[in-house]
Design a protein around this motif. Structure first.
Motif, PDB file in Angstrom:
ATOM      1  N   VAL A  24     103.973  76.637  12.662  1.00 26.63           N
ATOM      2  CA  VAL A  24     103.415  75.565  11.839  1.00 26.63           C
ATOM      3  C   VAL A  24     102.800  76.106  10.553  1.00 26.63           C
ATOM      4  CG1 VAL A  24     101.755  73.690  11.718  1.00 26.63           C
ATOM      5  CG2 VAL A  24     103.028  74.081  13.819  1.00 26.63           C
ATOM      6  N   SER A  52      98.501  64.951  13.257  1.00 27.21           N
ATOM      7  CA  SER A  52      97.103  64.979  13.678  1.00 27.21           C
ATOM      8  C   SER A  52      96.523  63.582  13.888  1.00 27.21           C
ATOM      9  CB  SER A  52      96.257  65.739  12.646  1.00 27.21           C
ATOM     10  OG  SER A  52      96.300  65.090  11.393  1.00 27.21           O
ATOM     11  N   PHE A  70      98.552  77.026  21.727  1.00 31.81           N
ATOM     12  CA  PHE A  70      99.884  76.461  21.525  1.00 31.81           C
ATOM     13  C   PHE A  70     100.470  76.080  22.871  1.00 31.81           C
ATOM     14  CE2 PHE A  70      99.116  79.190  17.891  1.00 31.81           C
ATOM     15  CZ  PHE A  70      99.522  78.388  16.833  1.00 31.81           C
ATOM     16  N   TYR A  86      91.379  74.657  18.295  1.00 29.21           N
ATOM     17  CA  TYR A  86      92.498  73.777  17.943  1.00 29.21           C
ATOM     18  C   TYR A  86      93.613  73.885  18.986  1.00 29.21           C
ATOM     19  CZ  TYR A  86      90.235  73.920  13.345  1.00 29.21           C
ATOM     20  OH  TYR A  86      89.327  73.841  12.324  1.00 29.21           O
ATOM     21  N   VAL A 111      98.002  72.958  19.340  1.00 28.86           N
ATOM     22  CA  VAL A 111      99.264  72.497  18.757  1.00 28.86           C
ATOM     23  C   VAL A 111     100.225  72.308  19.921  1.00 28.86           C
ATOM     24  CG1 VAL A 111     101.242  73.070  17.299  1.00 28.86           C
ATOM     25  CG2 VAL A 111      98.930  73.687  16.553  1.00 28.86           C
ATOM     26  N   MET A 138     105.411  67.046  17.163  1.00 25.71           N
ATOM     27  CA  MET A 138     104.215  67.862  17.319  1.00 25.71           C
ATOM     28  C   MET A 138     102.966  66.989  17.329  1.00 25.71           C
ATOM     29  SD  MET A 138     102.829  70.878  14.762  1.00 25.71           S
ATOM     30  CE  MET A 138     102.298  69.731  13.478  1.00 25.71           C
ATOM     31  N   THR A 171      98.587  67.659  17.157  1.00 24.88           N
ATOM     32  CA  THR A 171      97.572  68.666  16.905  1.00 24.88           C
ATOM     33  C   THR A 171      96.276  68.002  16.476  1.00 24.88           C
ATOM     34  OG1 THR A 171      97.040  70.652  15.616  1.00 24.88           O
ATOM     35  CG2 THR A 171      98.281  68.931  14.486  1.00 24.88           C
ATOM     36  N   MET A 231      95.636  73.473   8.079  1.00 26.05           N
ATOM     37  CA  MET A 231      96.865  74.263   8.181  1.00 26.05           C
ATOM     38  C   MET A 231      97.048  75.147   6.955  1.00 26.05           C
ATOM     39  SD  MET A 231      99.600  71.507   9.698  1.00 26.05           S
ATOM     40  CE  MET A 231      99.125  70.319  10.942  1.00 26.05           C
TER      41      MET A 231
END
Length: 352
Positions: free
Chosen positions: A25, A53, A82, A162, A164, A265, A267, A274
């Protein structure tokens, strides 16, 4: 002079291979600056990746409970979990699925270093959200993203800032967006496809161009040997993806590549967060990535396989990650996974 040039080229190629372990990413964002239509791609990425997001599965949590303040990846050391999931209809368990891959990454802003830990999917761990012990890939089934994050936080006693989450479609679409990838397949095998059709994918040993479905089959197959060899095959596929992605001929495909990732995705990172990872990739020779291993041993309880983590390995990695993040927290020994015995009762839905 020739030797030095060869050495520099070799080091450059080595760094390129390491970049993909960064998980893609942030890399896709960095690629924007290398193209003649970077401004256009910037807005494509902002819309596409930014949308990922909006469906944040940790929306109720502003920060990790192990943090006193919210972090900013531009200035702080942070961690990202991840998660690779197969959310096809045939594999759903209620509203959640098992995680097929879990990789914890810690980032040190000053050192410009990244440490990666791949957590075996069958690792036997404690679930803090329901006070149960089970395979870590079931944490997502019973606790979703939040439960998985809590489990990893407790396992290593560090904050997970975080997450993802990517599904199989993202992987397939990425390879297709690149027009296929060239891989020297190490073994002849048959594997089911993303729709779970048995033996739908058949690959022979040797160098060849793989489609998205074929690349996924090579990366996910594990019944032919073990998870260690499976990890090696995944590395082959990922290196092939980055090699194709950085080639001149793939420049015009970046828009499709960004869309392939973004639409598959989820996140809790914003697009601006990012972009903060740009500093790592522009650090040159100062940027490094280290892969760490969780040691354990195979075991079967009531004919169910699980991976029993070695406590000394967990403790060693725990301290290394804490040092890398520059955090201090106290672990609760009562949450260390206890050995199973032959009388342990695991419901059928947990025996995978």
């Amino acid at each position: 002079m020739t030797i030095n040039r060869h050495k520099l080229m070799k080091q450059k190629r080595h760094r390129r291979k390491k970049v993909w372990k960064f998980i893609g990413v942030p890399l896709l964002v960095l690629l924007l600056a290398t193209t003649s239509y970077g401004a256009y791609l910037y807005y494509v990425a902002k819309d596409t990746l930014g949308a990922a997001s909006k469906d944040n599965e940790l929306s109720e949590r502003e920060k990790s409970d192990k943090r006193s303040d919210k972090v900013n990846p531009k200035n702080d050391n942070i961690s990202i979990l991840f998660m690779g999931v197969d959310d096809s209809d045939s594999r759903e368990y209620g509203t959640a699925t098992r995680t097929d891959a879990l990789i914890l990454a810690t980032f040190n802003e000053n050192q410009k270093t990244v440490k990666l830990v791949s957590i075996p999917r069958d690792s036997y761990v404690h679930f803090p959200f329901n006070n149960d012990y089970d395979k870590i890939n079931h944490a997502h089934v019973f606790g979703g993203v939040e439960g998985t994050v809590q489990t990893v936080e407790e396992l290593f006693d560090i904050p997970v800032d975080y997450y993802v989450k990517l599904n199989f479609n993202a992987f397939i679409d990425m390879v297709e967006a690149l027009g296929g990838i060239e891989v020297d397949v190490p073994i002849t095998f048959s594997e089911q496809d993303s729709k779970d059709r048995k033996n739908a994918i058949r690959l022979k040993k040797g160098l060849q161009t793989l489609t998205g479905e074929e690349a996924l089959a090579l990366a996910r197959t594990r019944k032919i040997d073990n998870d260690i060899e499976r990890g090696k095959r995944q590395q082959l596929v990922l290196e092939a993806i980055i090699k194709k992605a950085i080639s001149v001929g793939s420049v015009t495909k970046y828009g499709n590549l960004i869309e392939a990732v973004g639409t598959n995705m989820k996140t809790n990172m914003t697009f601006e967060e990012m972009l903060s990872f740009h500093d790592y990739a522009t650090a040159g020779s100062n940027f490094s990535i280290q892969s760490l291993q969780l040691e354990g041993e195979d075991d079967y309880i009531n004919r169910v396989y699980y991976y029993k983590l070695k406590d000394e390995s967990v403790q060693s990695l725990k301290q290394e990650l804490k040092t890398h993040l520059e955090v201090n927290s106290k672990s609760d020994p009562s949450h260390v996974a206890q050995p199973l015995d032959d009388n342990t009762d695991l419901p059928d839905e947990k025996q995978s």
